[in-house]
Enzyme design. Structure first.
Site, PDB file in Angstrom:
ATOM      1  N   ARG A 186      38.118  35.475  37.449  1.00 11.73           N
ATOM      2  CA  ARG A 186      37.931  36.912  37.236  1.00 11.73           C
ATOM      3  C   ARG A 186      38.230  37.195  35.768  1.00 11.73           C
ATOM      4  O   ARG A 186      38.577  36.303  35.014  1.00 11.73           O
ATOM      5  CB  ARG A 186      38.884  37.706  38.132  1.00 11.73           C
ATOM      6  CG  ARG A 186      38.606  37.521  39.611  1.00 11.73           C
ATOM      7  CD  ARG A 186      39.308  38.600  40.408  1.00 11.73           C
ATOM      8  NE  ARG A 186      39.249  38.356  41.832  1.00 11.73           N
ATOM      9  CZ  ARG A 186      38.224  38.694  42.606  1.00 11.73           C
ATOM     10  NH1 ARG A 186      37.156  39.277  42.106  1.00 11.73           N
ATOM     11  NH2 ARG A 186      38.260  38.445  43.900  1.00 11.73           N
ATOM     12  N   GLY A 187      38.114  38.441  35.377  1.00 11.89           N
ATOM     13  CA  GLY A 187      38.421  38.809  33.993  1.00 11.89           C
ATOM     14  C   GLY A 187      37.147  38.848  33.169  1.00 11.89           C
ATOM     15  O   GLY A 187      36.250  38.037  33.364  1.00 11.89           O
ATOM     16  N   TYR A 230      42.695  34.743  53.726  1.00  9.70           N
ATOM     17  CA  TYR A 230      42.331  33.565  52.937  1.00  9.70           C
ATOM     18  C   TYR A 230      41.771  32.446  53.812  1.00  9.70           C
ATOM     19  O   TYR A 230      40.940  31.673  53.370  1.00  9.70           O
ATOM     20  CB  TYR A 230      43.507  33.097  52.078  1.00  9.70           C
ATOM     21  CG  TYR A 230      43.747  34.064  50.943  1.00  9.70           C
ATOM     22  CD1 TYR A 230      42.886  34.091  49.855  1.00  9.70           C
ATOM     23  CD2 TYR A 230      44.782  34.982  50.992  1.00  9.70           C
ATOM     24  CE1 TYR A 230      43.068  35.010  48.836  1.00  9.70           C
ATOM     25  CE2 TYR A 230      44.971  35.903  49.983  1.00  9.70           C
ATOM     26  CZ  TYR A 230      44.109  35.915  48.897  1.00  9.70           C
ATOM     27  OH  TYR A 230      44.274  36.828  47.897  1.00  9.70           O
ATOM     28  N   ALA A 231      42.235  32.421  55.070  1.00  8.03           N
ATOM     29  CA  ALA A 231      41.706  31.413  55.996  1.00  8.03           C
ATOM     30  C   ALA A 231      40.220  31.672  56.253  1.00  8.03           C
ATOM     31  O   ALA A 231      39.453  30.760  56.546  1.00  8.03           O
ATOM     32  CB  ALA A 231      42.481  31.466  57.303  1.00  8.03           C
ATOM     33  N   THR A 266      29.020  38.524  48.886  1.00  5.92           N
ATOM     34  CA  THR A 266      30.038  39.474  49.314  1.00  5.92           C
ATOM     35  C   THR A 266      30.399  39.165  50.742  1.00  5.92           C
ATOM     36  O   THR A 266      29.563  39.260  51.628  1.00  5.92           O
ATOM     37  CB  THR A 266      29.572  40.942  49.232  1.00  5.92           C
ATOM     38  OG1 THR A 266      30.276  41.700  50.212  1.00  5.92           O
ATOM     39  CG2 THR A 266      28.097  41.097  49.504  1.00  5.92           C
ATOM     40  N   SER A 313      30.213  40.359  39.200  1.00  4.09           N
ATOM     41  CA  SER A 313      29.419  39.287  38.583  1.00  4.09           C
ATOM     42  C   SER A 313      27.996  39.758  38.312  1.00  4.09           C
ATOM     43  O   SER A 313      27.385  39.374  37.308  1.00  4.09           O
ATOM     44  CB  SER A 313      29.343  38.078  39.517  1.00  4.09           C
ATOM     45  OG  SER A 313      30.616  37.753  39.972  1.00  4.09           O
ATOM     46  N   GLY A 339      29.790  38.395  43.173  1.00  2.28           N
ATOM     47  CA  GLY A 339      29.840  39.715  43.775  1.00  2.28           C
ATOM     48  C   GLY A 339      29.324  40.808  42.856  1.00  2.28           C
ATOM     49  O   GLY A 339      28.637  40.535  41.868  1.00  2.28           O
ATOM     50  N   GLU A 374      40.972  45.834  55.628  1.00  3.85           N
ATOM     51  CA  GLU A 374      42.007  45.996  54.594  1.00  3.85           C
ATOM     52  C   GLU A 374      41.889  47.315  53.829  1.00  3.85           C
ATOM     53  O   GLU A 374      42.875  47.839  53.343  1.00  3.85           O
ATOM     54  CB  GLU A 374      41.998  44.811  53.621  1.00  3.85           C
ATOM     55  CG  GLU A 374      40.667  44.626  52.902  1.00  3.85           C
ATOM     56  CD  GLU A 374      40.646  43.424  51.966  1.00  3.85           C
ATOM     57  OE1 GLU A 374      39.538  42.915  51.716  1.00  3.85           O
ATOM     58  OE2 GLU A 374      41.710  43.016  51.485  1.00  3.85           O
ATOM     59  N   ASP A 416      32.250  40.833  52.470  1.00  3.75           N
ATOM     60  CA  ASP A 416      32.374  42.107  53.188  1.00  3.75           C
ATOM     61  C   ASP A 416      31.022  42.682  53.607  1.00  3.75           C
ATOM     62  O   ASP A 416      30.982  43.721  54.248  1.00  3.75           O
ATOM     63  CB  ASP A 416      33.061  43.153  52.301  1.00  3.75           C
ATOM     64  CG  ASP A 416      34.472  42.747  51.924  1.00  3.75           C
ATOM     65  OD1 ASP A 416      34.986  41.801  52.535  1.00  3.75           O
ATOM     66  OD2 ASP A 416      35.031  43.377  51.017  1.00  3.75           O
TER      67      ASP A 416
HETATM   68  P1  ATP Z   1      34.289  39.812  44.399  1.00  2.15           P
HETATM   69  O1  ATP Z   1      33.448  40.790  45.131  1.00  2.15           O
HETATM   70  O2  ATP Z   1      34.689  38.634  45.157  1.00  2.15           O
HETATM   71  O3  ATP Z   1      35.417  40.499  43.732  1.00  2.15           O
HETATM   72  P2  ATP Z   1      32.986  39.908  41.923  1.00  2.15           P
HETATM   73  O4  ATP Z   1      31.825  39.223  41.341  1.00  2.15           O
HETATM   74  O5  ATP Z   1      32.859  41.385  42.089  1.00  2.15           O
HETATM   75  O6  ATP Z   1      33.328  39.204  43.266  1.00  2.15           O
HETATM   76  P3  ATP Z   1      34.905  40.275  39.801  1.00  2.15           P
HETATM   77  O7  ATP Z   1      36.181  39.556  39.572  1.00  2.15           O
HETATM   78  O8  ATP Z   1      34.943  41.738  39.936  1.00  2.15           O
HETATM   79  O9  ATP Z   1      34.275  39.571  41.075  1.00  2.15           O
HETATM   80  O10 ATP Z   1      33.882  39.937  38.620  1.00  2.15           O
HETATM   81  C1  ATP Z   1      33.469  38.614  38.352  1.00  2.15           C
HETATM   82  C2  ATP Z   1      33.141  38.488  36.897  1.00  2.15           C
HETATM   83  O11 ATP Z   1      32.204  39.498  36.503  1.00  2.15           O
HETATM   84  C3  ATP Z   1      34.357  38.647  36.008  1.00  2.15           C
HETATM   85  O12 ATP Z   1      34.309  37.667  34.999  1.00  2.15           O
HETATM   86  C4  ATP Z   1      34.201  40.041  35.463  1.00  2.15           C
HETATM   87  O13 ATP Z   1      34.785  40.176  34.200  1.00  2.15           O
HETATM   88  C5  ATP Z   1      32.711  40.222  35.375  1.00  2.15           C
HETATM   89  N1  ATP Z   1      32.419  41.649  35.451  1.00  2.15           N
HETATM   90  C6  ATP Z   1      32.906  42.519  36.354  1.00  2.15           C
HETATM   91  N2  ATP Z   1      32.465  43.772  36.112  1.00  2.15           N
HETATM   92  C7  ATP Z   1      31.691  43.690  35.014  1.00  2.15           C
HETATM   93  C8  ATP Z   1      30.950  44.656  34.227  1.00  2.15           C
HETATM   94  N3  ATP Z   1      30.931  45.948  34.545  1.00  2.15           N
HETATM   95  N4  ATP Z   1      30.261  44.207  33.157  1.00  2.15           N
HETATM   96  C9  ATP Z   1      30.298  42.901  32.826  1.00  2.15           C
HETATM   97  N5  ATP Z   1      30.966  41.962  33.504  1.00  2.15           N
HETATM   98  C10 ATP Z   1      31.659  42.331  34.587  1.00  2.15           C
HETATM   99 MG    MG Z   2      33.729  42.718  43.594  1.00  2.77          MG
END
Ligand code: ATP
Ligand code: MG
EC number: 2.7.1.11
Length: 442
Positions: free
Chosen positions: A155-156, A364-365, A209, A183, A180, A310, A211
């Site tokens: 993440r990040g 997590y399981a 996703t 991403s 997700g 949740e 969910d």
């Molecule tokens: P999950 O639904 O499991 O949380 P996700 O893809 O939404 O999956 P995030 O941790 O929110 O997971 O994001 C994954 C990556 O996408 C991270 O590196 C995050 O920095 C990047 N990201 C999230 N939001 C944005 C955005 N608005 N613009 C650019 N990059 C983003």
């Molecule tokens: Mg997400």
């Protein structure tokens, strides 16, 4: 009600002029029946009333571009270099998608350069020190037997300009992002930087996703595995609850904003007495509230099973330490399961009723298991559709299935809102019928 207005146009990198190498693999090289007819579309609406409300001619009705192989493609396969990345939380089926992409690219299109970027978007940024790995049939052999992702995730946020610098320096033509909503937002910014620089790099998402909350997609991969696994916890909760006087089984399942896992697990198991989801607010206290209802049910029947997503009842928890977010900026949820456990125990005690409450949180399981056969099939077909779309020069889109057909969905649309359980829809109605819980509490 006015019909929903949507722009379903998919971006492309240019005209498709190259003969697809798939022809010899299909039934007959003369046959066109296995190719998508580029003039055909998949209708957005599927009831007579929905279509009639558009008041439009047939070819003006909103429709998706169909997924599938094209006779003419954009990229020359022998010169195409591909990247694959997985981001965000784990979900059953990630490895199935990776393997499906690699095998389709190599064995059918003859692409030979495929790189796996490691640990999400960090994999494009040199300072993290996760070098890309070569992916071929051997590297992905058997990976679908395991949960998680062989590429790792993170993440990040990362700088999209730096990500595109990396793609350019490695001469990548196609990037597949499996992840997700966050991403996909990231993938869209990458596609936008690519366009800004006038590059020809296709960015294709395979939306993930657990969910099931991605809109304009019938169901997300891994969802069926997830609720099947959650069903096991419901079964345990039921056994525990029945074994003791006034037993209560409480199961918290995933579902930050959408209660699909809770609903499906409850329907699959048919032993749940209450399902609490984010889409349907509930009152805890008072004579018509959830606690009083539960207490009466236990008094009458000797036990009860409660399933809570949740994200349910977050309004009860927001007062203490608000505003917590994770590395990607997602709001951290407070634990409704623990809160409910305390409130149920206190309520029974306050009414002089003995109870034994067993709380199960399998989150997590659930995330970490391999995909079940249904999801594996779905993953592989999504992967194939993603490869066909990419080779045909589509970009800034995700693959999905809509009303049973594989389609291309613009990323903007896939991140425009969340798919949620409709409290007035037939799924929630089935839950009410199965559990016998009232339409509302309080
Ligand atoms: P999950 O639904 O499991 O949380 P996700 O893809 O939404 O999956 P995030 O941790 O929110 O997971 O994001 C994954 C990556 O996408 C991270 O590196 C995050 O920095 C990047 N990201 C999230 N939001 C944005 C955005 N608005 N613009 C650019 N990059 C983003
Ligand atoms: Mg997400």
């Amino acid at each position: 009600m006015a019909p929903e207005s949507v722009d379903l146009t998919v971006r492309t990198l240019g005209d498709c002029r190259i003969e697809s190498p798939l022809a010899p693999l299909l039934a007959s090289s003369e046959s066109t029946e296995h190719y998508v007819d580029e003039n055909d579309r998949v209708l957005f609406d599927d009831t007579v009333r929905m279509v009639a409300a558009r008041k439009a001619k047939l070819d003006a009705l909103p429709s998706f571009e169909p997924g599938g192989p094209r006779r003419k493609i954009f990229f020359q396969p022998s010169k195409t270099r591909v990247g694959i990345v997985t981001c965000g939380g784990l979900c059953p089926g990630l490895n199935d998608v990776i393997r499906g992409l690699v095998l389709e690219l190599t064995s059918h299109y003859g692409v030979t350069k495929i790189y796996g970027f490691q640990n999400g978007y960090q994999g494009f940024i040199a300072k993290y020190g996760h070098p890309p790995i070569d992916l071929d049939a051997e590297a992905v052999s058997g990976v679908n037997e395991y949960g998680g992702t062989i590429l790792g995730t993170s993440r990040g946020s990362q700088d999209p300009y730096e990500i595109v610098d990396c793609l350019e320096s490695m001469s990548i033509n196609v990037l597949f992002v499996i992840g997700g909503d966050g991403s996909m937002r990231g993938a869209l910014t990458i596609a936008d930087v690519v366009k800004e620089r006038g590059l020809k790099i296709a960015v294709i998402g395979v939306p993930k996703t657990i969910d099931n909350d991605i809109p304009y997609i019938d169901q997300s991969f891994g969802f069926q595995t997830a609720f099947s696994k959650a069903t096991e916890s419901l079964r345990s909760a039921h056994v525990e609850a029945r074994a003791v006087p006034n037993g209560v089984g409480l199961v918290q399942v995933m579902g930050r904003h959408s209660g699909f896992i809770a609903c499906y697990a409850a329907l699959a198991n048919n032993d749940a007495d209450y399902v609490l989801i984010p889409e349907v607010p509930f009152q805890l206290d008072g004579d018509d509230g959830f606690l009083a209802h539960l207490r009466r049910r236990v008094a009458q029947r000797g036990h009860a099973v409660v399933v809570a997503a949740e994200g349910a009842g977050q309004e009860y928890l927001e007062s203490d330490e608000p505003g917590q977010v994770d590395k990607s900026g997602n709001r951290k949820l407070k634990d409704i399961g623990l809160y409910l456990r305390r409130r149920i125990a206190d309520d029974f005690a306050a009414h002089g009723m003995e109870t034994s409450l067993k709380y199960i949180d399998p989150s997590y399981a659930i995330r970490s298991v391999p995909a079940n056969p249904y999801d594996s099939v779905y993953c592989i077909r999504l992967a194939h559709a993603a490869v066909h779309a990419a080779m045909a020069g589509r970009t800034a889109m995700v693959v999905g299935r809509w009303r049973g057909r594989f389609v291309h969905v613009p990323i903007e649309l896939a991140i425009s809102k969340r798919n949620q359980v409709d409290p007035a829809g037939d799924l929630w109605m089935s839950v009410l019928e199965t559990t016998g819980q009232p339409r509302t509490f309080g």
